[in-house]
Design a protein around this motif. Structure first.
Motif, mmCIF file in Angstrom:
data_model
loop_
_atom_site.group_PDB
_atom_site.id
_atom_site.type_symbol
_atom_site.label_atom_id
_atom_site.label_comp_id
_atom_site.label_asym_id
_atom_site.label_seq_id
_atom_site.Cartn_x
_atom_site.Cartn_y
_atom_site.Cartn_z
ATOM 1 N N LYS A 1 1.248 -56.551 -9.228
ATOM 2 C CA LYS A 1 0.386 -57.543 -9.851
ATOM 3 C C LYS A 1 1.012 -57.988 -11.165
ATOM 4 C CE LYS A 1 -4.402 -58.307 -11.054
ATOM 5 N NZ LYS A 1 -5.748 -57.746 -11.130
ATOM 6 N N PRO A 2 1.071 -59.303 -11.432
ATOM 7 C CA PRO A 2 1.673 -59.761 -12.693
ATOM 8 C C PRO A 2 0.837 -59.356 -13.898
ATOM 9 C CG PRO A 2 0.735 -61.600 -11.484
ATOM 10 C CD PRO A 2 0.618 -60.394 -10.601
ATOM 11 N N GLU A 3 1.494 -59.351 -15.033
ATOM 12 C CA GLU A 3 0.815 -58.992 -16.277
ATOM 13 C C GLU A 3 -0.280 -60.018 -16.577
ATOM 14 O OE1 GLU A 3 2.247 -58.683 -20.844
ATOM 15 O OE2 GLU A 3 3.566 -57.793 -19.334
#
Length: 81
Positions: free
Chosen positions: A57-59
């Protein structure tokens, strides 16, 4: 012996024939239903596959602007008194 299993296979055979006829006569509705049925299946199968291939999951995007670590000066000018 085949007559024993005939009542159980007939509904499946009739369903297959019905779907085959619908795919020929109204393909837009048929394929819309097929894509609609695939959606819940993808909801269950896609996340584990993505994790298997290393997707993370991206930041999170920041929702506030960080304030500087210094004393804040009062604003002066342009209609400020």
């Amino acid at each position: 012996m085949a007559s024993i299993f005939r009542p159980f296979t007939s509904p499946f055979r009739n369903t297959y024939r019905y779907l085959q006829r619908q795919a020929h006569e109204s393909p837009v509705i048929f394929y819309s239903c097929v894509l609609g049925a695939i959606g819940p299946v993808m909801l269950v199968t896609v996340p584990p596959i993505r994790r298997y291939y290393g997707w993370r999951k991206p930041e999170e995007i920041p929702t506030t602007y960080p304030l500087p670590k210094r004393a804040r000066r009062p604003v002066q000018g342009y209609e400020d008194e």
